[in-house]
Design an enzyme around this catalytic site. Structure first.
Site, PDB file in Angstrom:
ATOM      1  N   ARG A  10      27.782-101.238 -33.824  1.00 19.93           N
ATOM      2  CA  ARG A  10      27.929-101.778 -35.178  1.00 19.93           C
ATOM      3  C   ARG A  10      27.092-101.048 -36.229  1.00 19.93           C
ATOM      4  NH1 ARG A  10      30.984-106.187 -34.403  1.00 19.93           N
ATOM      5  NH2 ARG A  10      30.914-107.160 -32.343  1.00 19.93           N
TER       6      ARG A  10
ATOM      7  N   ASP B 282      45.717-107.684 -33.770  1.00 16.68           N
ATOM      8  CA  ASP B 282      44.907-107.105 -32.698  1.00 16.68           C
ATOM      9  C   ASP B 282      43.939-108.150 -32.158  1.00 16.68           C
ATOM     10  OD1 ASP B 282      43.547-105.523 -30.940  1.00 16.68           O
ATOM     11  OD2 ASP B 282      42.652-104.197 -32.439  1.00 16.68           O
TER      12      ASP B 282
ATOM     13  N   GLU C 276      39.520-105.494 -21.586  1.00 11.70           N
ATOM     14  CA  GLU C 276      38.726-105.814 -22.780  1.00 11.70           C
ATOM     15  C   GLU C 276      39.064-107.253 -23.207  1.00 11.70           C
ATOM     16  OE1 GLU C 276      38.455-101.594 -25.121  1.00 11.70           O
ATOM     17  OE2 GLU C 276      40.363-102.663 -25.209  1.00 11.70           O
TER      18      GLU C 276
ATOM     19  N   HIS D 222      33.422 -95.804 -25.328  1.00 13.43           N
ATOM     20  CA  HIS D 222      34.258 -96.096 -26.492  1.00 13.43           C
ATOM     21  C   HIS D 222      33.469 -95.795 -27.750  1.00 13.43           C
ATOM     22  CE1 HIS D 222      37.061 -98.054 -29.172  1.00 13.43           C
ATOM     23  NE2 HIS D 222      37.855 -98.375 -28.162  1.00 13.43           N
TER      24      HIS D 222
ATOM     25  N   HIS E  75      39.435 -94.938 -31.690  1.00 10.71           N
ATOM     26  CA  HIS E  75      40.476 -95.464 -32.558  1.00 10.71           C
ATOM     27  C   HIS E  75      40.886 -94.360 -33.534  1.00 10.71           C
ATOM     28  CE1 HIS E  75      38.845 -99.783 -31.821  1.00 10.71           C
ATOM     29  NE2 HIS E  75      39.745 -99.443 -30.922  1.00 10.71           N
TER      30      HIS E  75
ATOM     31  N   HIS F 215      47.796-103.723 -27.882  1.00 14.70           N
ATOM     32  CA  HIS F 215      48.177-102.983 -29.081  1.00 14.70           C
ATOM     33  C   HIS F 215      49.659-102.599 -29.058  1.00 14.70           C
ATOM     34  CE1 HIS F 215      43.748-101.479 -29.679  1.00 14.70           C
ATOM     35  NE2 HIS F 215      43.869-102.797 -29.728  1.00 14.70           N
TER      36      HIS F 215
ATOM     37  N   HIS G  66      42.978-109.627 -28.448  1.00 16.53           N
ATOM     38  CA  HIS G  66      43.144-109.556 -26.998  1.00 16.53           C
ATOM     39  C   HIS G  66      43.039-110.950 -26.392  1.00 16.53           C
ATOM     40  CE1 HIS G  66      41.547-105.122 -26.988  1.00 16.53           C
ATOM     41  NE2 HIS G  66      42.533-105.323 -27.852  1.00 16.53           N
TER      42      HIS G  66
ATOM     43  N   TYR H 107      32.347 -98.897 -33.966  1.00 17.55           N
ATOM     44  CA  TYR H 107      33.348 -99.469 -34.860  1.00 17.55           C
ATOM     45  C   TYR H 107      33.450 -98.804 -36.236  1.00 17.55           C
ATOM     46  CZ  TYR H 107      33.120-103.360 -31.516  1.00 17.55           C
ATOM     47  OH  TYR H 107      33.147-104.119 -30.383  1.00 17.55           O
TER      48      TYR H 107
ATOM     49  N   ASP I  50      46.685 -99.021 -24.728  1.00 16.07           N
ATOM     50  CA  ASP I  50      46.246-100.408 -24.788  1.00 16.07           C
ATOM     51  C   ASP I  50      47.485-101.309 -24.789  1.00 16.07           C
ATOM     52  OD1 ASP I  50      45.547-103.019 -26.120  1.00 16.07           O
ATOM     53  OD2 ASP I  50      43.541-102.135 -26.082  1.00 16.07           O
TER      54      ASP I  50
ATOM     55  N   GLU J 271      43.572 -93.711 -28.742  1.00 21.27           N
ATOM     56  CA  GLU J 271      44.064 -95.042 -28.381  1.00 21.27           C
ATOM     57  C   GLU J 271      45.166 -95.480 -29.345  1.00 21.27           C
ATOM     58  OE1 GLU J 271      42.417 -99.577 -27.554  1.00 21.27           O
ATOM     59  OE2 GLU J 271      41.013 -98.000 -28.152  1.00 21.27           O
TER      60      GLU J 271
ATOM     61  N   HIS K  88      43.899 -99.605 -21.080  1.00 20.52           N
ATOM     62  CA  HIS K  88      43.248-100.846 -21.487  1.00 20.52           C
ATOM     63  C   HIS K  88      44.215-101.986 -21.211  1.00 20.52           C
ATOM     64  CE1 HIS K  88      40.181 -99.027 -24.575  1.00 20.52           C
ATOM     65  NE2 HIS K  88      39.821 -98.850 -23.318  1.00 20.52           N
TER      66      HIS K  88
END
Length: 279
Positions: free
Chosen positions: A36, A227, A259, A68, A108, A180, A229, A71, A177, A143, A214
């Protein structure tokens, strides 16, 4: 089979291996730093040694692990300052993966912020290409997205268009994913539809480029672009679809990473057990 989940590095990065073993994972994904923020604490020689030693002792295949991206970076942004910070962050993350001998880094694709898909894709390809020039064996995995407003890469044809512009080819792969794809409009609810979806993926992107899967059910319905999950078999995709995806990945020895959320309905342990049942 190679299956696991995203695990925490809280305390120290080697704790990720402990958390994976505790959950009976044979694959796992981590953030190598706080996801973050922009700043990352430097990996020490002790961090690196402890992580690699624990991984070796765990008998989890190194090629069933991935990291990964955090963000904040946006590789498709038209803003020059944000683009430079995002590319720098990607390059640093590739280098951190190389230090830890993590073979794959999932990223991403970003948002063009309303400037149009062509502008966003041009920026994205430029940024990924710069990161691809790093002198190590880490592969950057693109992804597929959920099709949110201003995003790129939710349709396989466009994802393939982006992927095929990247050089050197050995530095890039794809992460699929399931949530997604489903909320972007690809039907994954039956074995037949899963087969058709991956045939479509193969046509435009190439199954040989799929390195990590994913595995997530979806809180929303097909084509909703939400989005969110959800627990395996309890969302819009459902048990039949999730089972078919698991069997597809397992047959091709593609590592499966969950995830899924942790709440009163299920935790990581239960979702991993559920995924193994589907095989």
């Amino acid at each position: 089979m190679k299956i696991g989940c995203h695990v925490s590095i809280s305390g120290s990065i080697d704790k990720a291996v402990d958390n994976a073993v505790e959950r009976e994972c044979t694959a796992f994904q981590i953030f190598t730093r706080n996801p973050r923020g922009w700043n990352a604490k430097k990996l020490t020689s002790v961090d690196i040694t402890n992580y690699k030693s624990k991984l070796k002792a765990s008998k989890i295949d190194r090629f069933a692990t991935c990291a990964h991206m955090p963000y904040l970076p946006n590789l498709a942004t038209p803003k020059d300052d944000g683009f430079k910070k995002s590319v720098d962050a990607l390059i640093k993350e590739v280098e951190r993966c190389a230090q830890l001998e993590i073979p794959y880094l999932v990223t991403h694709l970003g948002s063009h912020l309303g400037t149009g898909e062509d502008v966003g894709i041009k920026r994205l390809v430029e940024g990924l290409t710069k990161a691809g020039d790093t002198k190590n064996d880490v592969m950057i995995l693109l992804e597929n997205t959920a099709g949110q407003k201003n995003s790129v890469g939710s349709e396989f044809e466009q994802l393939g268009e982006i992927f095929n512009q990247l050089k050197p080819t050995k530095k890039f792969g794809v992460c699929f994913d399931s949530c997604h794809a489903f909320v972007a409009g690809y039907d994954l609810r039956t074995e037949k539809k899963v087969k058709e979806t991956f045939e479509d993926f193969d046509k435009y992107v190439g199954i040989e480029n799929l390195k990590i899967l994913h595995l997530n059910d979806a809180k929303g319905s097909i084509g909703c672009n939400l989005d969110r999950h959800y627990h395996l078999g309890l969302g819009g995709i459902g048990e039949k679809g999730i089972a078919a995806i698991v069997k597809f990945a397992n047959k091709r020895k593609i590592p499966i990473i969950l995830e899924t959320p942790i709440d009163d309905d299920r935790d990581d342990f239960e979702n991993i057990r559920k995924a193994k049942e589907f095989v």
